[in-house]
Structure formats: structure tokens, C-alpha cells
Design a protein around this motif. Structure first.
Motif, short mmCIF file in Angstrom:
data_model
loop_
_atom_site.label_atom_id
_atom_site.label_comp_id
_atom_site.label_asym_id
_atom_site.label_seq_id
_atom_site.Cartn_x
_atom_site.Cartn_y
_atom_site.Cartn_z
N ILE A 271 0.87 -1.17 0.00
CA ILE A 271 0.00 0.00 0.00
C ILE A 271 0.91 1.24 0.00
N ILE A 272 0.62 2.19 -0.87
CA ILE A 272 1.49 3.37 -0.96
C ILE A 272 0.69 4.58 -1.46
N GLN A 273 0.90 5.72 -0.80
CA GLN A 273 0.23 6.95 -1.20
C GLN A 273 0.97 7.60 -2.37
N ASN A 274 0.26 8.49 -3.06
CA ASN A 274 0.82 9.12 -4.25
C ASN A 274 2.10 9.89 -3.95
N GLN A 275 2.08 10.69 -2.88
CA GLN A 275 3.23 11.53 -2.57
C GLN A 275 4.48 10.67 -2.32
N GLU A 276 4.31 9.57 -1.56
CA GLU A 276 5.47 8.70 -1.29
C GLU A 276 5.93 8.01 -2.58
N ALA A 277 4.97 7.55 -3.39
CA ALA A 277 5.34 6.89 -4.65
C ALA A 277 6.17 7.82 -5.53
N MET A 278 5.76 9.07 -5.62
CA MET A 278 6.49 10.04 -6.45
C MET A 278 7.90 10.28 -5.91
N GLN A 279 8.01 10.36 -4.58
CA GLN A 279 9.34 10.59 -3.99
C GLN A 279 10.26 9.39 -4.23
N ARG A 280 9.71 8.17 -4.07
CA ARG A 280 10.53 6.96 -4.29
C ARG A 280 10.91 6.84 -5.77
N LEU A 281 9.96 7.13 -6.65
CA LEU A 281 10.26 7.08 -8.09
C LEU A 281 11.35 8.09 -8.45
N SER A 282 11.29 9.25 -7.81
CA SER A 282 12.32 10.28 -8.06
C SER A 282 13.71 9.75 -7.70
N MET A 283 13.81 9.07 -6.54
CA MET A 283 15.11 8.52 -6.13
C MET A 283 15.59 7.45 -7.11
N VAL A 284 14.67 6.58 -7.54
CA VAL A 284 15.04 5.52 -8.48
C VAL A 284 15.46 6.12 -9.82
N LYS A 285 14.74 7.13 -10.29
CA LYS A 285 15.11 7.79 -11.56
C LYS A 285 16.52 8.37 -11.46
N MET A 286 16.79 9.03 -10.35
CA MET A 286 18.14 9.58 -10.18
C MET A 286 19.18 8.46 -10.13
N GLY A 287 18.84 7.36 -9.45
CA GLY A 287 19.78 6.23 -9.36
C GLY A 287 20.10 5.64 -10.72
N ILE A 288 19.09 5.56 -11.59
CA ILE A 288 19.30 5.06 -12.96
C ILE A 288 20.23 6.00 -13.71
N GLU A 289 19.95 7.29 -13.61
CA GLU A 289 20.74 8.28 -14.36
C GLU A 289 22.16 8.42 -13.83
N MET A 290 22.39 8.01 -12.56
CA MET A 290 23.74 8.06 -11.98
C MET A 290 24.49 6.74 -12.15
N GLY A 291 23.85 5.75 -12.80
CA GLY A 291 24.51 4.48 -13.03
C GLY A 291 24.47 3.53 -11.86
N ILE A 292 23.65 3.82 -10.85
CA ILE A 292 23.54 2.95 -9.68
C ILE A 292 22.61 1.78 -9.98
N LEU A 293 21.52 2.03 -10.69
CA LEU A 293 20.56 1.00 -11.08
C LEU A 293 20.52 0.90 -12.61
N ASN A 294 20.32 -0.30 -13.11
CA ASN A 294 20.24 -0.44 -14.58
C ASN A 294 19.12 -1.36 -15.02
N THR A 295 18.12 -1.55 -14.14
CA THR A 295 17.03 -2.47 -14.50
C THR A 295 15.90 -1.79 -15.25
N LEU A 296 15.86 -0.46 -15.24
CA LEU A 296 14.83 0.30 -15.94
C LEU A 296 15.48 1.45 -16.70
N GLU A 297 14.71 2.03 -17.64
CA GLU A 297 15.15 3.24 -18.32
C GLU A 297 14.57 4.45 -17.58
N SER A 298 15.28 5.56 -17.67
CA SER A 298 14.80 6.77 -17.02
C SER A 298 13.41 7.18 -17.52
N LYS A 299 13.16 7.02 -18.83
CA LYS A 299 11.86 7.38 -19.39
C LYS A 299 10.74 6.48 -18.86
#
Length: 339
Positions: A271-299
């Protein structure tokens, strides 16, 4: 442009947009406009677009808002296709949209006509070129309200002049994490640049997304206003990249922990609220763009940031309209799509 291409490689600019506000001479503004005048404007704009050879390549379709269910209208707002103001006037309004969904002509929004061109990258100049092309075609057939001293007349004083707003949507998590962002945004606001949340005026930032746009349109050329937004966008992007590099150099374990915690929550939450989901997605997007994660595309993350919004989630529920049910469904969507 070479600089635009360099900026686009970092995916920090989510989108660029140019919007032109126009009103017709001798027709009242929307709050006093008759239903007959409202539909005449819609018919006239549609006829001009349909009969123009240049415009035919875009494959425009017309939609009356009164014919669209409220939840679908709200999803269009969440996708930035139309504005909330257009929805508020649904009995008098319509929009034309191009086949690729990048060009929208809103009719009877705050002004009679709003031409909006969006790009999924950093290219404000390209948006302006297309918007002006459509503006010229409409102005050949319609008489816009125009004053030699003031420029284009608008129902809103801040739109007097060129009637043009240029903007970029930026993702700035590193600047936010290091408490640099507020100071920088205050500085740009002092030179005629507005900073708004993800859905424009009166909205707050979610997921570290910020909309940067020119505040006024009076007394300046369109190209000058666009160049100002372009320069400020580049400065913010360069500062964001520099801050990310410093975080990797000086606090790599800390930033990796933040990214992997966010990834773990998105992968496992029930269960997750919109605000938390957006914040977590923001961190994951940054992690992808910094080369920390490579399982998804930034888009992919950009698209998920739209999918987790309230009305988009509601649309995927077979039944149930409570907040708890939406939070459950949002977590379900994220577990399936965050791989």
C-alpha cells in the motif's frame, strides 16, 4: 542545437512547452460569453485547421469536453494534455489534438484560444516555431484582440503582450537533497521566472519535479523570453549534474542507500500513497541516471510518475473508489512495473 543535445543526454529535463494565448476581437471573455459564441469559436478554429494543408500533416482531432467523462478529463490533466481551467469550463470548451499528442489547441480555456506545443526533451525553440506557425495560420482567418501598445489582449493581465509562456519541467532531486534548491529558485524568481509545481500555477512539487516559466509576457520579444528560460534551465541542469557527481564522490554509500531503499519499497510495498510513490520514483530515476541502477530506463520512470496519479490509478480499478483502494492498486502497479 549542440547544447540542447548535451542537456537531453541527462534526462533531467522531462519536457519543454510553449503556449500562446489569443482572444478574438469583439467577442466577450469566457465568463460573459454566450454559448453560441463559444461554439462558433470552436467551429471556426476547427474549420481553419481542417482546411489548411500544412496543418493536415499533424492529424488533428477535435474533442468536446462535455462529451468526455470526468475521470477521463482528470487523467488528461494529469498527463498535461489539457489544463484544469479548460475542464472547469467543460460546457463551453473543446480541444484539438495532433496525432502525436504534442500539439494541443485548447478552445475557451481562460482565453478563447490557447495553442500549446510540448516536447519530451529540451527544445523550447522547436516548440515556439510550431506554435507560431499555427498562430499565423489562425490569424490569417481570425481577427485577434490586439493593441499597438499592449500587444495581444488577454483575460489575465500577466498574459498581456506576447501572450506567450515558455516552460521546462525539471527533475532536481540532488539539489533538493542538499538543500540548495530553495535558494536557487528564489534567485530565479527575482529575474522574472516563475517556479511552479508539476501541474502549474498554485500546485506544489511532487517527486522533485519543478516547472520553470517566464512570469510576464509584456514588453519583451518571444525569442528573448525563450532564451531566458533556456539559459536558466541549462544552469539548473548543470548545477544538478555537478551536485550528483559530488554526491557520488563524497557520499556514495549514502546515495546508494537512498536509491536502493526507494527501489526496495517500490518493489515490495502493498500500500502506498501518491506523494510517497512520487518521492521513491524520483530517487530511483536519479539512481538510474547516476549508473547505480540499470534495471529500468529513465523514461520508464517518467511514464510511471503519470501512471501513479490519483485518476490514472482510479481508471484501472474495476470497482472501489476509496483512497485505501487506490493506494492498494498503486502499490500493485508499481510491483508489476518496477523490475
Amino acid at each position: 542545437m549542440e547544447q540542447n543535445n548535451i542537456i537531453n543526454q541527462n534526462n533531467i529535463v522531462i519536457s519543454s512547452r510553449v503556449r500562446l494565448a489569443r482572444n478574438l476581437k469583439n467577442i466577450k471573455f469566457l465568463n460573459k460569453m454566450s454559448q453560441e459564441d463559444a461554439y462558433k469559436i470552436i467551429d471556426d478554429v476547427k474549420l481553419i485547421i481542417d482546411s489548411n494543408e500544412t496543418m493536415s500533416k499533424f492529424g488533428f482531432k477535435l474533442y468536446y469536453l462535455k462529451d468526455i467523462p470526468d475521470i477521463e478529463l482528470n487523467i488528461l490533466v494529469e498527463k498535461h494534455i489539457i489544463s484544469a481551467q479548460l475542464v472547469n469550463n467543460k460546457n463551453k470548451s473543446a480541444y484539438l489534438i495532433s496525432e502525436n499528442k504534442k500539439i494541443i489547441i485548447m478552445i475557451n480555456e481562460e482565453d478563447h484560444i490557447r495553442i500549446q506545443v510540448i516536447n519530451d526533451n529540451f527544445n523550447i525553440e522547436g516548440c515556439l516555431k510550431i506554435a507560431n506557425e499555427i498562430d499565423d495560420i489562425l490569424e490569417e482567418k481570425l481577427e485577434f484582440a490586439f493593441d499597438k501598445k499592449l500587444g495581444y489582449i488577454s483575460s489575465c493581465p500577466t498574459n498581456l503582450g506576447t501572450g506567450m509562456r515558455s516552460s521546462t519541467m525539471l527533475h532536481l532531486p540532488a539539489l533538493a537533497m542538499t538543500n540548495q534548491l530553495e535558494r536557487m529558485l528564489i534567485a530565479v524568481s527575482q529575474i522574472g521566472v516563475a517556479v511552479r509545481g508539476v501541474y502549474g500555477e498554485g500546485t506544489k512539487s511532487m517527486g522533485n519535479l519543478y516547472q520553470i516559466s517566464n512570469q510576464g509576457t509584456l514588453g519583451a520579444q518571444e525569442e528573448t523570453l525563450v532564451e531566458r528560460i533556456r539559459q536558466i534551465t541549462m544552469q539548473l541542469v548543470e548545477k544538478e549534474i555537478d551536485t550528483r557527481n559530488k554526491l557520488l564522490t563524497n557520499n556514495r554509500i549514502y546515495i546508494e542507500d537512498e536509491v536502493y531503499r526507494a527501489y526496495g519499497i517500490l518493489k515490495n510495498a502493498r500500500i502506498i500513497q501518491n506523494q510517497e510513490a512520487m518521492q521513491r520514483l524520483s530517487m530511483v530515476k536519479m539512481g538510474i541516471e547516476m549508473g547505480i541502477l540499470n534495471t529500468l530506463e529513465s523514461k520508464d520512470i517518467d511514464n510511471l510518475m503519470v501512471k501513479v496519479q490519483e485518476n490514472s490509478v482510479q481508471m484501472q480499478l474495476d470497482s472501489g473508489f476509496t483512497q485505501k483502494e487506490r493506494n492498494l492498486k498503486r502499490a500493485d502497479i508499481l510491483r508489476k512495473e518496477v523490475v
